[in-house]
Design a protein around this motif. Structure first.
Motif, short mmCIF file in Angstrom:
data_model
loop_
_atom_site.label_atom_id
_atom_site.label_comp_id
_atom_site.label_asym_id
_atom_site.label_seq_id
_atom_site.Cartn_x
_atom_site.Cartn_y
_atom_site.Cartn_z
N SER A 6 0.86 -1.20 0.00
CA SER A 6 0.00 0.00 0.00
C SER A 6 0.89 1.24 0.00
O SER A 6 1.07 1.90 1.03
CB SER A 6 -0.93 -0.03 1.21
OG SER A 6 -1.67 -1.22 1.26
N GLY A 29 -7.89 0.89 -1.29
CA GLY A 29 -6.81 0.18 -1.98
C GLY A 29 -6.38 0.78 -3.30
O GLY A 29 -5.99 0.04 -4.22
N ALA A 32 -2.86 -0.29 -4.48
CA ALA A 32 -2.33 -1.37 -3.65
C ALA A 32 -2.32 -2.68 -4.43
O ALA A 32 -3.30 -3.02 -5.09
CB ALA A 32 -3.17 -1.53 -2.38
N ASP A 481 0.53 -4.00 5.94
CA ASP A 481 -0.18 -2.90 5.30
C ASP A 481 0.42 -1.53 5.59
O ASP A 481 0.46 -0.66 4.71
CB ASP A 481 -1.65 -2.92 5.76
CG ASP A 481 -2.57 -2.16 4.82
OD1 ASP A 481 -2.40 -2.30 3.60
OD2 ASP A 481 -3.45 -1.45 5.32
#
Length: 502
Positions: A6, A29, A32, A481
């Protein structure tokens, strides 16, 4: 970190908005991606196995809900959206607190209405509520789409199945084997239904589901197997009955969460497993495997699988402290059970509290029921457009049920799973079409199977070599993340630990 790169969160480490937009696990997202095959194929299956037009429909549905509908609903603050995370499978109170389920349930797993009135109505995150709206629309769209686009073919095939007809080469070759008698299948069906009814009646206090609920669930599975099977056969994507089964029994038998989940399993999972068996039989038909050998492989495999799954689940619950309890698990624990959390949330929404108090006349999400109508109308529009412009073959490839069911696995699936799946699917389709069509078609499924097998092999190997010895690597790359602020609400005055107060 290979599971979710991310990068937008890295650029703006203190911005809630940027992390809501960029988080692959807890946000929309944007940009991502995941480089781990398990994050790519775990929910939608292999991206190499679906036809290109189905991939395009899934991508269109995903884009619509994640980048159009959800942002519009959230930043318009519909249903107090800013009070909760933009992407979450959690259950919340009106002021943004985690809903205290234990406060509204009695020792017999029934709802305490006095306690419920004190706790207040239940709220969902924006994305979670929109997935239910899309699921409503998908169900009606499936029936209407199959009727309009495949109704005539199904009628002709149904009539021809009772008549002598010309056999294709595969059927001729399979005729040399002994066929499976029809009564074998019927016997298994009737014995299992009888055993299920007996168990539900004998353990009625624990399972809560009455005998008529079992029969109704079987009827729903029987009715929807054909239309859902047509969509599966043509697109490699299976619309689910999970929401409609929960909805029906939630209205007929409210306040019983275990009964709701049992009904869901008998109505939805039985249909889904039946279609999986049909896939196996179709594959065996083309590979000329003896029908009785396939039958025994399916029966024995099912029995072994059921026992292994039950034993494994029992062992895990006995050996892993606080398994699936995210509040009590140590940081970085892998035992967060995302799929089971969504299953549990559904038991509360549809079973314990009931659809009438959430999606009905007593609830604040009642407007989402209009999705049933929208889902029924959308295939009609596509069908009319196809009839008006018959030379435009791309119109027929618009499969509304697949478009609406594209995000049926979210949650627990996240945006990074879909981003990666769509990118790989489009890249493989482009390479096949532009450069190596014959070579790619010959080796595509072998490559897909090899990646799946390699993933399974490495999972077992890593567990035997590292997991059993409790060896764990903790370093900066262990964070999957790096978007801690993505789960923060943005409404004024809402206080959440680790989040800024607006």
């Amino acid at each position: 970190m290979l599971s979710s790169l991310s990068w937008l969160c890295w650029l703006f480490p203190t911005s809630v908005l940027a992390q809501q937009l960029g988080s692959g696990l807890h946000g929309l997202g944007i940009g991502a991606i995941g480089l781990d095959w398990s994050s790519i194929s775990s929910y939608l299956g292999s991206p190499l196995a679906s036809p290109w037009f189905a991939t395009a429909n899934i991508a269109a549905g995903y884009f619509l809900i994640i980048y159009v509908v959800t942002p519009f609903m959230y930043w318009s603050n519909v249903y107090k959206a800013k009070t909760f995370p933009i992407f979450s499978d959690g259950l919340f109170t009106s002021d943004g607190r985690k809903y205290n389920i234990s406060a509204i349930i009695d020792p017999n797993f029934h709802i305490d209405f006095i306690a419920y009135e004190h706790e207040g109505p239940l709220y969902l995150s924006t994305f979670f509520s929109m997935t239910y709206a899309f699921s409503f629309a998908c169900l009606s769209a499936t029936v209407v789409h199959v009727f309009l686009f495949h109704g005539r073919d199904l009628w002709q095939l149904s009539k021809s199945s009772f008549q002598e007809k010309k056999m294709d080469i595969h059927t001729k070759l399979m005729r040399k084997y002994k066929q499976v008698p029809e009564w074998w299948f019927l016997s298994i069906l009737l014995v299992n239904i009888a055993a299920t009814v007996f168990i539900c009646e004998y353990y009625k206090l624990q399972l809560q589901l009455p005998w008529w609920g079992v029969l109704l669930a079987c009827g729903l599975a029987f009715f929807f197997t054909l239309p859902v099977g047509v969509i599966t056969a043509t697109t490699n994507q299976t619309p689910g009955l999970n929401v409609i089964t929960e909805y029906i029994i939630g209205y007929l038998y409210p306040g019983y969460p275990v009964a709701n989940m049992c009904f869901k399993v008998y109505g939805f999972i039985s249909m889904k497993q039946g279609l999986t068996f049909l896939k196996d039989l179709k594959l065996g038909h083309y590979m000329k495997i003896p029908p009785r050998a396939m039958f025994m492989a399916q029966v024995v495999g099912t029995l072994i699988s059921a026992l292994v799954h039950l034993g494994t689940a029992w062992w895990l619950m006995d050996t892993v402290p606080n398994i699936c309890d995210r509040d009590l698990l140590p940081p970085g624990s892998p035992w967060t059970c995302p799929g089971d959390h969504v299953f549990y949330d559904a038991s509360v929404i549809w079973g314990l509290i009931g659809p009438q108090r959430i999606f009905g006349n007593l609830g604040h999400y009642s407007a989402l029921n209009w999705s049933f109508l929208f889902g029924a109308i959308a295939p009609v529009i596509v069908w009319i457009a196809h009839k008006c412009f018959p030379n435009q073959q791309w119109i027929r490839l618009i499969t509304v049920p697949v478009l609406l069911a594209g995000t049926i696995n979210m949650p627990p699936a996240t945006s990074v799973n879909y981003n990666s799946w769509i990118i790989i699917a489009f890249l493989s389709g482009f390479v096949a079409y532009r450069y190596y069509q014959k070579l790619w078609s010959r080796h595509n499924y072998v490559l897909s199977g090899a990646l799946d097998a390699g993933l399974a092999f490495m999972g077992v190997l890593l567990y035997l070599c590292l997991g059993m010895e409790h060896i764990r690597l903790d370093w900066w790359g262990s964070d999957a993340d790096r978007c801690p602020l993505a789960k923060c609400p943005t409404a004024e005055g809402v206080v959440v630990k680790g989040c800024p107060v607006f």
